[in-house]
Scaffold this motif. Structure first.
Motif, PDB file in Angstrom:
ATOM      1  N   PRO A 133    -113.748 -27.579  44.034  1.00  0.00           N
ATOM      2  CA  PRO A 133    -113.326 -27.204  45.386  1.00  0.00           C
ATOM      3  C   PRO A 133    -112.268 -26.099  45.364  1.00  0.00           C
ATOM      4  O   PRO A 133    -111.343 -26.136  44.553  1.00  0.00           O
ATOM      5  N   PRO A 134    -112.376 -25.103  46.235  1.00  0.00           N
ATOM      6  CA  PRO A 134    -111.348 -24.054  46.329  1.00  0.00           C
ATOM      7  C   PRO A 134    -110.074 -24.596  46.959  1.00  0.00           C
ATOM      8  O   PRO A 134    -110.120 -25.481  47.807  1.00  0.00           O
ATOM      9  N   GLU A 135    -108.941 -24.053  46.539  1.00  0.00           N
ATOM     10  CA  GLU A 135    -107.653 -24.554  47.009  1.00  0.00           C
ATOM     11  C   GLU A 135    -106.962 -23.625  47.993  1.00  0.00           C
ATOM     12  O   GLU A 135    -105.963 -24.001  48.610  1.00  0.00           O
ATOM     13  N   ASP A 136    -107.449 -22.392  48.144  1.00  0.00           N
ATOM     14  CA  ASP A 136    -106.851 -21.467  49.103  1.00  0.00           C
ATOM     15  C   ASP A 136    -107.910 -20.451  49.508  1.00  0.00           C
ATOM     16  O   ASP A 136    -109.007 -20.422  48.930  1.00  0.00           O
ATOM     17  N   PRO A 137    -107.621 -19.597  50.504  1.00  0.00           N
ATOM     18  CA  PRO A 137    -108.633 -18.645  50.983  1.00  0.00           C
ATOM     19  C   PRO A 137    -109.164 -17.700  49.903  1.00  0.00           C
ATOM     20  O   PRO A 137    -110.357 -17.356  49.921  1.00  0.00           O
ATOM     21  N   LEU A 138    -108.305 -17.276  48.972  1.00  0.00           N
ATOM     22  CA  LEU A 138    -108.793 -16.394  47.919  1.00  0.00           C
ATOM     23  C   LEU A 138    -109.762 -17.112  46.985  1.00  0.00           C
ATOM     24  O   LEU A 138    -110.703 -16.501  46.472  1.00  0.00           O
ATOM     25  N   GLU A 139    -109.550 -18.386  46.778  1.00  0.00           N
ATOM     26  CA  GLU A 139    -110.500 -19.138  45.963  1.00  0.00           C
ATOM     27  C   GLU A 139    -111.790 -19.409  46.739  1.00  0.00           C
ATOM     28  O   GLU A 139    -112.858 -19.536  46.137  1.00  0.00           O
ATOM     29  N   ILE A 140    -111.703 -19.492  48.059  1.00  0.00           N
ATOM     30  CA  ILE A 140    -112.920 -19.575  48.875  1.00  0.00           C
ATOM     31  C   ILE A 140    -113.745 -18.305  48.663  1.00  0.00           C
ATOM     32  O   ILE A 140    -114.968 -18.348  48.502  1.00  0.00           O
ATOM     33  N   ARG A 141    -113.049 -17.158  48.663  1.00  0.00           N
ATOM     34  CA  ARG A 141    -113.722 -15.880  48.360  1.00  0.00           C
ATOM     35  C   ARG A 141    -114.341 -15.895  46.971  1.00  0.00           C
ATOM     36  O   ARG A 141    -115.503 -15.513  46.787  1.00  0.00           O
TER      37      ARG A 141
END
Length: 320
Positions: A133-141
């Motif tokens: 799972p991503p932990e922040d918006p940049l990891e969502i990217r």
């Protein structure tokens, strides 16, 4: 390593002059100079065995015998090519200094090595990588980038240059401009579509409507290739990958997993956008509906959770 002190002066002096030339005039690094010393020192030792005491005595026939000797010694074609490059460079220097009549290595080629197979990750490793799972918006990217690379087999350059106008998330397709400006339409798996939607929902935090790039940096501009490589390597460390992750690993894994599941080499080659016209010519007549069916049936992350596959529209022949 053979040193100048162990060689006859007629061999040692020209070598010493060449190494000074590399260090002072060419300003090569000490490590590069060391490679030249090692490779040419090996040639000098072989010359002594052949009872040749002057560099001008080396002929093209001697060089070919030397290449055969290196090959019997277990050197790969790539390593032998490096040796030949060093010899050519050395003889260019000797010709300049008037210590040789010709360059005996000029027309000698290294034997071809067997093609190295690209490294791939197995399906379980990929699932572990992409299910983190991503932990922040940049990891969502980042997750959206990695899902898309694996989902559609994109090259690093293709991913970095991707614009919003190339995405059709409702049709689950992406229009890619590949090598030689060759355009292809590639399916996007359901997992990648979901990841892209999550990224596009937060992308506005970093950039405005005028920016065409799908993937942008924290400063709002198009994300560079180097940054993509670094982010993937970092993601691999975070998820406990047992090998260093790089973009081409995802592309190779895409190809390997698709081919393993489908057995359809032509479809996989078409999806990859192979640039060599001589090898891809037989694949150009495959229609997109066939490619989409192979993709949906075979790719590990293409299936929707419901298990159903929506019908696809054929690409607009006018490219719209």
């Amino acid at each position: 390593m053979v040193t100048a002190q162990t060689l006859p002066e007629t061999l040692a002096a020209p070598l010493a002059g060449f190494f000074r030339y590399l260090a002072s005039e060419k300003r090569y690094s000490p490590r590069t100079c060391e490679h030249y010393q090692r490779d040419l020192g090996r040639l000098a030792a072989w010359l002594e065995q052949q009872q040749l005491t002057a560099w001008a005595d080396l002929s093209i026939h001697h060089v070919r015998r030397y290449v055969a000797n290196l090959s019997r010694g277990g050197l790969s074609g790539q390593s032998i090519a490096r040796h030949l490059s060093a010899i050519r460079r050395f003889y260019d220097f000797l010709l300049r200094e008037g210590m040789a009549r010709d360059n005996p290595a000029l027309d000698v080629r290294a034997p071809k090595s067997g093609r190295r197979l690209p490294k791939v990750a197995d399906v379980d490793q990929i699932q572990q990588l992409l299910d983190a799972p991503p932990e922040d918006p940049l990891e969502i990217r980042d997750l959206a980038m990695f899902e898309l690379m694996y989902s559609s087999g994109l090259r690093l350059a293709e991913l970095a240059s991707l614009d919003l106008s190339a995405l059709d998330l409702s049709g689950r397709e992406v229009r890619v401009l590949g090598k030689g400006s060759k355009e292809r339409l590639v399916p996007i798996g359901g997992k990648a579509v979901d990841a892209l939607k999550r990224w596009l929902a937060v992308r506005g935090q970093y950039t405005g409507e005028a920016e065409p790039a799908v993937f942008v940096s924290q400063r709002g501009g198009r994300l560079s290739r180097r940054s993509i490589q670094d982010r993937l390597a970092r993601w691999g460390l975070r998820t406990g990958a047992d090998q260093r992750l790089h973009p081409h690993l995802l592309r190779h894994s895409f190809a390997s997993h698709m081919l393993e599941s489908s057995g359809d080499l032509r479809a996989v080659q078409e999806l990859l956008g192979h640039a060599d016209i001589a090898t891809t010519q037989v694949y150009t007549h495959l229609d997109f509906q066939h490619l989409a069916r192979v993709y949906d049936r075979s790719h590990p992350r293409a299936r929707r959770r419901s298990g159903t596959i929506e019908p696809r529209k054929s690409p607009d022949p006018k490219g719209h």
